[in-house]
Structures are given as structure tokens and as C-alpha cells.
Design an enzyme around this catalytic site. Sequence first.
Site, PDB file in Angstrom:
ATOM      1  N   SER A  79       0.798  -1.229   0.000  1.00 20.57           N
ATOM      2  CA  SER A  79       0.000   0.000   0.000  1.00 20.57           C
ATOM      3  C   SER A  79       0.832   1.282   0.000  1.00 20.57           C
ATOM      4  O   SER A  79       0.307   2.353  -0.289  1.00 20.57           O
ATOM      5  CB  SER A  79      -0.953   0.013   1.208  1.00 20.57           C
ATOM      6  OG  SER A  79      -0.212   0.006   2.412  1.00 20.57           O
ATOM      7  N   HIS A 118       0.955   4.181   6.970  1.00 19.29           N
ATOM      8  CA  HIS A 118       0.392   5.028   5.917  1.00 19.29           C
ATOM      9  C   HIS A 118       0.767   6.485   6.149  1.00 19.29           C
ATOM     10  O   HIS A 118       1.334   6.836   7.179  1.00 19.29           O
ATOM     11  CB  HIS A 118      -1.126   4.871   5.844  1.00 19.29           C
ATOM     12  CG  HIS A 118      -1.559   3.649   5.091  1.00 19.29           C
ATOM     13  ND1 HIS A 118      -2.877   3.282   4.980  1.00 19.29           N
ATOM     14  CD2 HIS A 118      -0.859   2.694   4.418  1.00 19.29           C
ATOM     15  CE1 HIS A 118      -2.969   2.158   4.273  1.00 19.29           C
ATOM     16  NE2 HIS A 118      -1.742   1.787   3.931  1.00 19.29           N
ATOM     17  N   ASP A 145      -8.128   6.018   4.299  1.00 13.89           N
ATOM     18  CA  ASP A 145      -8.197   4.808   5.125  1.00 13.89           C
ATOM     19  C   ASP A 145      -9.488   4.647   5.926  1.00 13.89           C
ATOM     20  O   ASP A 145      -9.571   3.745   6.783  1.00 13.89           O
ATOM     21  CB  ASP A 145      -7.019   4.801   6.113  1.00 13.89           C
ATOM     22  CG  ASP A 145      -5.695   4.558   5.415  1.00 13.89           C
ATOM     23  OD1 ASP A 145      -5.701   4.044   4.288  1.00 13.89           O
ATOM     24  OD2 ASP A 145      -4.654   4.869   6.020  1.00 13.89           O
TER      25      ASP A 145
END
Length: 202
Positions: A79, A118, A145
Site C-alpha cells: 500500500s 500510511h 483509510d
Amino acid sequence: MIFIFHIFLHTHPSEEAKKKKKMEWIREGVDSIKSIQLRQTLSQAVNLGLILTSALIIWKGLICITGSESPVVVVLSESMEPGFQRGDILFLHMSKDPLRAGEIVVFNVDGRDIPIVHRVIKVHERQDTGEVYILTKGDNNPKDDRVLYAQGQRWVQRYHVMGRAVGFLPYVGWMTIIMTEKPIIKYIIIGALGLLVITSKD
């Protein structure tokens, strides 16, 4: 003549006495070997304990220095590509500085066991309480998210954040991924390392 025969009997032990003496010698040798082996086993067990204790002390020291509950984490998904690849190791630090958009953070989500790596894309501060809320997104993901957060959760709060990424080593964490996906390999490696320490003669 009787006197000479008497002396012969006393100066030449019987076969039974020889066997008894030999058995005692063997028994003493076996006991000595067992004692040495026991001391070696105890010594190697102490060495293994010292290695594990040293690793724990180093880990706790890193936690104190970095301010992060987990100073080192492994990237488990794609990701964050191309910035971070699967298997990269990240080094974390958690200071009291405000979180900013653009920073890469590692955070926990309620109900999920594995933390997420992230990027912060939005920071929202409540004027009444001063609490800071952040919104995150994987660089390689099309959307933010919020689909990953707990049900009803719209933002990540500061207490969810484990740390900021301050450095990384590429691909070093692949062994961790393999052991996570195939636990049998983890047990084999741990067993082999333990056996190596215990059987080492040094």
C-alpha cells in the site's frame, strides 16, 4: 609352604575382585562424564538466558530512546509503494511535536492486530479541546483509510499512533513476513538457534 600359599592368596586378587574394581572405575568415569555434561548443559542454558535477556534490555532501551512502543516495524503490504516496498524495515520515533500532513506514521486501529503504515493526508484540531485528529492514506491506495478504521471511526487520534517513520532498511524484513505467513518456519528457526546455543562448546 602354607605360609607361601597364604601370601600368594593375599597378593593376587581374585577375578571377582578385579571385576568389581573395574566396575567401580567405569562407574566413576560415567559419573564424571554425567557431571561434566550437566555443567555444560547448565552453562549453555545460562548463556541462552543471557542472550534473551540482553535482547529484551536492548528492545526496552530502544523504546525509551525513541518514545515508540514499537521502535522497529516491517512493511507487510504494497500500500505504500513505490516509497516503501513489502519487506522493508521502518525505524520509528515518537516525539511530542504536532503531527503534520505528509508524514508517514504507524498506527493501530481498534479491532485490528496488525498496525498500519500510511501517510497523513489531513490534520484536524478541535478548537474546544485541542485534540488532534488525522486522516491517513496509503500512497498506492485510491482512497483514504476510513474503510480500514473501526466501524463509525472517521479519524485517527494521537493515542492510536505508534510513531513516525524516520528511516528504513529495504527488504530486510522479508524473514519476518515469511515467519508470519508460515509459522512452522518460525518454530524451526527458533528451535535451531536454541539447539545451536545449547550444543555450542565455546
